[in-house]
Write an enzyme that holds these catalytic residues in place. Structure first.
Site, PDB file in Angstrom:
ATOM      1  N   ARG A  71      -6.306  26.983  13.735  1.00  0.00           N
ATOM      2  CA  ARG A  71      -5.442  26.487  12.660  1.00  0.00           C
ATOM      3  C   ARG A  71      -4.619  27.554  11.935  1.00  0.00           C
ATOM      4  O   ARG A  71      -3.943  27.240  10.957  1.00  0.00           O
ATOM      5  CB  ARG A  71      -6.239  25.664  11.641  1.00  0.00           C
ATOM      6  CG  ARG A  71      -6.923  24.488  12.263  1.00  0.00           C
ATOM      7  CD  ARG A  71      -7.433  23.485  11.313  1.00  0.00           C
ATOM      8  NE  ARG A  71      -8.188  24.013  10.194  1.00  0.00           N
ATOM      9  CZ  ARG A  71      -8.564  23.267   9.175  1.00  0.00           C
ATOM     10  NH1 ARG A  71      -8.269  21.989   9.148  1.00  0.00           N
ATOM     11  NH2 ARG A  71      -9.250  23.778   8.187  1.00  0.00           N
ATOM     12  N   ASP A  72      -4.652  28.794  12.397  1.00  0.00           N
ATOM     13  CA  ASP A  72      -3.813  29.821  11.783  1.00  0.00           C
ATOM     14  C   ASP A  72      -3.431  30.873  12.822  1.00  0.00           C
ATOM     15  O   ASP A  72      -3.480  32.067  12.554  1.00  0.00           O
ATOM     16  CB  ASP A  72      -4.530  30.476  10.601  1.00  0.00           C
ATOM     17  CG  ASP A  72      -3.593  31.300   9.729  1.00  0.00           C
ATOM     18  OD1 ASP A  72      -2.365  31.049   9.765  1.00  0.00           O
ATOM     19  OD2 ASP A  72      -4.085  32.193   9.021  1.00  0.00           O
TER      20      ASP A  72
END
Length: 91
Positions: free
Chosen positions: A43-44
């Site tokens: 997610r990043d």
């Protein structure tokens, strides 16, 4: 030892060849595939969260926003990230 993030490495290394860039890309993709196999959602993923070491070895780092145990069909609704960089269709 991994001492520099990929963004800084690319910006300040003038001698990268097409083969170097392909190797870096393939390593990032292989790392993401490995995380998927372990049922992690990072997610990043960004160049600032990929570390480059000697021999152009790349490792994915910063798991602060990851989700674990994401089985097939399971979703997450947690909002994370910078609104300026989110695709328009998300809004």
């Amino acid at each position: 030892m991994f001492s520099i993030n990929l963004l800084v490495f690319i910006l300040f290394t003038v001698s990268l060849t097409a083969d170097d860039l392909m190797s870096i890309s393939l390593q990032c993709a292989a790392g993401m595939e490995h995380l998927q196999m372990l049922r992690f959602v990072h997610r990043d993923v960004a160049t600032r969260n990929c570390l480059v070491g000697s021999g152009l070895i790349v490792k994915i780092a910063d798991f602060g926003m990851c989700k674990e145990n994401m089985n097939e069909g399971k979703t997450t609704r947690t909002f994370c990230g910078t609104p300026d960089y989110i695709a328009p269709e998300v809004w």
